[in-house]
Design an enzyme around this catalytic site. Structure first.
Site, mmCIF file in Angstrom:
data_model
loop_
_atom_site.group_PDB
_atom_site.id
_atom_site.type_symbol
_atom_site.label_atom_id
_atom_site.label_comp_id
_atom_site.label_asym_id
_atom_site.label_seq_id
_atom_site.Cartn_x
_atom_site.Cartn_y
_atom_site.Cartn_z
ATOM 1 N N HIS A 139 16.457 -49.537 69.695
ATOM 2 C CA HIS A 139 17.311 -48.914 68.848
ATOM 3 C C HIS A 139 18.135 -49.937 67.914
ATOM 4 O O HIS A 139 18.251 -49.834 66.745
ATOM 5 C CB HIS A 139 18.153 -47.986 69.614
ATOM 6 C CG HIS A 139 17.400 -46.627 70.006
ATOM 7 N ND1 HIS A 139 16.670 -46.037 69.328
ATOM 8 C CD2 HIS A 139 17.320 -46.422 71.316
ATOM 9 C CE1 HIS A 139 16.142 -44.897 70.125
ATOM 10 N NE2 HIS A 139 16.531 -45.148 71.421
ATOM 11 N N HIS B 190 14.210 -50.610 75.757
ATOM 12 C CA HIS B 190 14.090 -49.173 74.861
ATOM 13 C C HIS B 190 15.442 -49.197 74.154
ATOM 14 O O HIS B 190 15.339 -48.955 72.751
ATOM 15 C CB HIS B 190 14.053 -47.855 75.661
ATOM 16 C CG HIS B 190 14.143 -46.672 74.872
ATOM 17 N ND1 HIS B 190 13.254 -46.207 74.133
ATOM 18 C CD2 HIS B 190 15.221 -45.665 74.714
ATOM 19 C CE1 HIS B 190 13.442 -44.950 73.556
ATOM 20 N NE2 HIS B 190 14.894 -44.923 73.928
ATOM 21 N N GLU B 191 16.416 -49.462 74.741
ATOM 22 C CA GLU B 191 17.940 -49.002 73.895
ATOM 23 C C GLU B 191 17.955 -50.397 72.963
ATOM 24 O O GLU B 191 18.616 -50.026 71.800
ATOM 25 C CB GLU B 191 19.102 -49.218 75.157
ATOM 26 C CG GLU B 191 19.039 -47.851 76.046
ATOM 27 C CD GLU B 191 19.127 -46.763 75.215
ATOM 28 O OE1 GLU B 191 19.759 -46.728 74.361
ATOM 29 O OE2 GLU B 191 18.462 -45.815 75.713
#
Length: 151
Positions: free
Chosen positions: A79, A75-76
């Protein structure tokens, strides 16, 4: 405030390094942060510029299975892949420039001061007060609209 220790060698570190190579994330170090002293919240983040990036895992994540920790990192890294930090930075700079420009218009508008009954048209405090009063509804709408954008 926070204590950072480097993640020890092992299966988790190896999986994180493999993931970073797969998505071409320029990883330098992986840290564990002592978040459990303040909260039970589990998260991860990255920081750094250029080829000097570091990943930080909250120590609360260590209770999770490795595949769940990797999913948090995915998820990170999403980004990073979609350049969200850079886009948000640019939006914030444009927003600040707009605020300064609009405040300058308010600060130098003698008619506006006088329409509210102020004789002293050179007061920065009055200009700021009027600006906040007028700009707050605009900012509320802008914040809502920006929340709808998926950057």
């Amino acid at each position: 405030f926070n204590k950072f220790t480097e993640l020890e060698e092992g299966e988790l570190r190896q999986k994180i390094e493999e993931l970073c190579k797969k998505v071409e994330f320029p990883l330098k170090k992986i840290y564990i942060m002592d978040q459990s002293k303040r909260s039970t919240h589990s998260n991860a983040y990255f920081y750094g510029f250029g080829s000097n990036r570091r990943i930080v895992l909250f120590d609360t994540l260590k209770t999770f299975p490795n595949n769940q920790i990797i999913s948090v990192l995915c998820h990170e890294l999403g980004h990073w892949t979609y350049m969200h930090p850079l886009k948000i930075f640019c939006i914030n700079i444009a927003h600040m420039l707009m605020l300064f420009f609009l405040f300058g218009l308010f600060k130098n508008n003698a008619e506006l001061y006088q329409s509210f009954g102020f004789v002293d048209t050179s007061s920065n405090f009055i200009g700021l007060s009027l600006f906040i009063m007028f700009y707050f509804p605009v900012e509320t709408i802008l914040t809502f609209l920006l929340s709808l954008i998926h950057i």
